[in-house]
Design a protein around this motif. Structure first.
Motif, mmCIF file in Angstrom:
data_model
loop_
_atom_site.group_PDB
_atom_site.id
_atom_site.type_symbol
_atom_site.label_atom_id
_atom_site.label_comp_id
_atom_site.label_asym_id
_atom_site.label_seq_id
_atom_site.Cartn_x
_atom_site.Cartn_y
_atom_site.Cartn_z
ATOM 1 N N ILE A 144 0.811 -1.219 0.000
ATOM 2 C CA ILE A 144 0.000 0.000 0.000
ATOM 3 C C ILE A 144 0.845 1.270 0.000
ATOM 4 C CG2 ILE A 144 -1.943 -1.180 1.080
ATOM 5 C CD1 ILE A 144 -1.213 0.108 3.715
ATOM 6 N N SER A 145 2.134 1.153 0.297
ATOM 7 C CA SER A 145 3.004 2.332 0.251
ATOM 8 C C SER A 145 3.763 2.445 -1.064
ATOM 9 C CB SER A 145 4.004 2.304 1.416
ATOM 10 O OG SER A 145 4.893 1.206 1.294
ATOM 11 N N ASN A 146 3.616 1.430 -1.934
ATOM 12 C CA ASN A 146 4.248 1.496 -3.247
ATOM 13 C C ASN A 146 3.768 2.739 -4.000
ATOM 14 O OD1 ASN A 146 3.796 0.768 -6.368
ATOM 15 N ND2 ASN A 146 5.640 -0.277 -5.645
ATOM 16 N N LYS A 147 4.682 3.460 -4.595
ATOM 17 C CA LYS A 147 4.353 4.747 -5.206
ATOM 18 C C LYS A 147 3.277 4.620 -6.281
ATOM 19 C CE LYS A 147 6.392 8.785 -7.492
ATOM 20 N NZ LYS A 147 7.623 9.408 -8.032
ATOM 21 N N LYS A 148 3.428 3.659 -7.202
ATOM 22 C CA LYS A 148 2.462 3.505 -8.287
ATOM 23 C C LYS A 148 1.085 3.124 -7.741
ATOM 24 C CE LYS A 148 5.661 2.354 -12.040
ATOM 25 N NZ LYS A 148 6.053 1.337 -13.052
ATOM 26 N N PHE A 149 1.070 2.221 -6.761
ATOM 27 C CA PHE A 149 -0.198 1.806 -6.152
ATOM 28 C C PHE A 149 -0.854 2.986 -5.444
ATOM 29 C CE2 PHE A 149 -2.833 0.316 -2.716
ATOM 30 C CZ PHE A 149 -3.490 -0.783 -3.236
ATOM 31 N N ASN A 150 -0.069 3.701 -4.658
ATOM 32 C CA ASN A 150 -0.587 4.802 -3.856
ATOM 33 C C ASN A 150 -1.107 5.948 -4.701
ATOM 34 O OD1 ASN A 150 -0.057 7.234 -1.673
ATOM 35 N ND2 ASN A 150 -0.581 5.274 -0.732
ATOM 36 N N GLU A 151 -0.478 6.190 -5.841
ATOM 37 C CA GLU A 151 -0.935 7.259 -6.733
ATOM 38 C C GLU A 151 -2.330 6.989 -7.270
ATOM 39 O OE1 GLU A 151 2.073 7.528 -9.714
ATOM 40 O OE2 GLU A 151 3.335 8.911 -8.558
ATOM 41 N N VAL A 152 -2.672 5.715 -7.425
ATOM 42 C CA VAL A 152 -3.991 5.352 -7.936
ATOM 43 C C VAL A 152 -5.020 5.255 -6.811
ATOM 44 C CG1 VAL A 152 -5.335 3.586 -9.157
ATOM 45 C CG2 VAL A 152 -3.007 4.118 -9.903
ATOM 46 N N TRP A 153 -4.684 4.545 -5.732
ATOM 47 C CA TRP A 153 -5.676 4.184 -4.738
ATOM 48 C C TRP A 153 -5.512 4.842 -3.373
ATOM 49 C CZ3 TRP A 153 -10.076 2.363 -6.167
ATOM 50 C CH2 TRP A 153 -10.169 1.619 -7.351
ATOM 51 N N ASP A 193 -4.680 5.408 0.469
ATOM 52 C CA ASP A 193 -4.560 4.554 1.649
ATOM 53 C C ASP A 193 -5.888 3.868 1.954
ATOM 54 O OD1 ASP A 193 -3.410 3.334 3.797
ATOM 55 O OD2 ASP A 193 -2.996 5.169 4.934
ATOM 56 N N PHE A 194 -5.849 2.935 2.903
ATOM 57 C CA PHE A 194 -7.051 2.238 3.339
ATOM 58 C C PHE A 194 -8.135 3.213 3.782
ATOM 59 C CE2 PHE A 194 -4.566 -1.760 4.421
ATOM 60 C CZ PHE A 194 -5.259 -2.566 3.530
ATOM 61 N N GLU A 195 -9.377 2.832 3.506
ATOM 62 C CA GLU A 195 -10.542 3.522 4.044
ATOM 63 C C GLU A 195 -11.440 2.487 4.693
ATOM 64 O OE1 GLU A 195 -12.503 6.224 1.378
ATOM 65 O OE2 GLU A 195 -10.668 6.619 0.260
ATOM 66 N N PRO A 253 2.402 -2.976 17.241
ATOM 67 C CA PRO A 253 2.834 -2.031 16.193
ATOM 68 C C PRO A 253 1.892 -1.966 14.986
ATOM 69 C CG PRO A 253 4.684 -3.350 16.959
ATOM 70 C CD PRO A 253 3.459 -3.937 17.594
ATOM 71 N N ALA A 254 1.130 -3.037 14.760
ATOM 72 C CA ALA A 254 0.217 -3.063 13.605
ATOM 73 C C ALA A 254 -1.235 -2.820 14.018
ATOM 74 C CB ALA A 254 0.333 -4.394 12.863
ATOM 75 N N ILE A 255 -1.445 -2.229 15.194
ATOM 76 C CA ILE A 255 -2.816 -2.054 15.674
ATOM 77 C C ILE A 255 -3.633 -1.159 14.749
ATOM 78 C CG2 ILE A 255 -2.351 -0.066 17.164
ATOM 79 C CD1 ILE A 255 -4.671 -3.113 17.864
ATOM 80 N N ASP A 256 -2.989 -0.253 14.014
ATOM 81 C CA ASP A 256 -3.719 0.597 13.066
ATOM 82 C C ASP A 256 -4.378 -0.230 11.973
ATOM 83 O OD1 ASP A 256 -0.997 0.080 12.214
ATOM 84 O OD2 ASP A 256 -1.343 1.484 10.561
ATOM 85 N N LEU A 257 -3.783 -1.360 11.629
ATOM 86 C CA LEU A 257 -4.365 -2.268 10.638
ATOM 87 C C LEU A 257 -5.324 -3.264 11.290
ATOM 88 C CD1 LEU A 257 -1.140 -3.088 8.572
ATOM 89 C CD2 LEU A 257 -2.952 -1.481 7.953
ATOM 90 N N ILE A 282 -10.823 -1.381 2.453
ATOM 91 C CA ILE A 282 -11.252 -0.928 1.129
ATOM 92 C C ILE A 282 -10.443 0.285 0.676
ATOM 93 C CG2 ILE A 282 -13.593 -1.819 1.393
ATOM 94 C CD1 ILE A 282 -14.497 1.036 2.072
ATOM 95 N N PHE A 283 -10.492 0.492 -0.642
ATOM 96 C CA PHE A 283 -9.904 1.672 -1.265
ATOM 97 C C PHE A 283 -10.968 2.290 -2.158
ATOM 98 C CE2 PHE A 283 -6.439 -1.250 -0.452
ATOM 99 C CZ PHE A 283 -5.443 -0.444 0.082
#
Length: 225
Positions: free
Chosen positions: A138-147, A149-151, A167-171, A178-179
């Motif tokens: 989800i932090s990949n530049k190409k992916f992030n430019e399209v979609w 972050d998580f909603e 450390p992953a409690i946000d997830l 979803i995006f």
């Protein structure tokens, strides 16, 4: 030639919003049927494009009639056209959604809207064990430019059985994964919008590949289907 979304679709929906009653709708039924037919051609063309690079089990174009039985809103008609594309289960998980509405309210959505409790627990357990791969995706530049972050909805604290300091409690505390991607009327009416839909949906695949792998294996990585 690619099917396109015509301006008459938005004009019809705007008029319907002002006249959301059965008498007006019945008087304009022929107009609706013509617009519905053209819109379904667009959704079916999107299905054909998707099927080139994904395994789609079903396209569902939703009816314009609202189910008002258990709703406080008793208006009989939706002010949008929408459809979903379901991936072939059980090996492929996730789905695609396209929503067409006037006044710059069109959008696409993808991911896991209401995962069942077993899938939700499996996803959370995966993130508890190792969140490295999902964060890379989800932090990949190409992916992030399209979609972006998580909603989606999430708990205010940790789910039962999980450490609120993890450390992953946000997830882990999310209930939906979803995006969404919003579009203006101008973008939707562009002759190349069908290609845009396909390009955006194709960009989600690294996420779907990862989540499908998670949901078809146990925590030891052994296949369960």
């Amino acid at each position: 030639m690619n099917p396109v979304i015509s301006e008459e679709l938005f004009e019809f929906l705007l008029n319907l919003e002002k006249n959301n009653n059965r008498d007006w709708f019945n008087d304009h039924k022929d107009e609706f049927k013509n617009i519905e037919k053209k819109t379904k051609l667009f959704f079916n063309a999107a299905l054909e494009n998707l099927s080139v690079h994904d395994d789609i089990e079903k396209l569902k174009v939703f009816r314009i009639y609202r189910d008002v039985r258990f709703s406080k809103n008793k208006l009989p008609y939706k002010i949008h056209f929408s459809g979903s594309f379901k991936r072939k289960k059980p090996e492929f998980r996730g789905g695609y959604y396209l929503h067409l509405a006037p006044n710059n309210k069109s959008f696409m959505a993808t991911g896991f809207w209401e995962p069942n409790k077993e899938d939700l627990l499996r996803i959370r357990k995966e993130f508890e064990m190792d969140d490295t791969e999902i964060r890379e995706i989800i932090s990949n530049k190409k992916f992030n430019e399209v979609w972006g972050d998580f909603e989606g909805d999430e708990l205010k604290t940790a789910p039962r059985g999980f450490d609120k300091e993890h450390p992953a409690i946000d997830l882990i505390r999310k209930k939906q994964y979803i995006f969404t991607k919003n579009y203006s009327d101008k973008q939707v009416l562009d002759p190349n919008f069908l290609d845009e839909v396909n390009t955006a949906f194709k960009a989600i695949r690294p996420y779907f590949n990862y989540m499908s792998d998670v949901l078809t294996t146990n925590l030891n990585g052994e296949r369960i289907i």
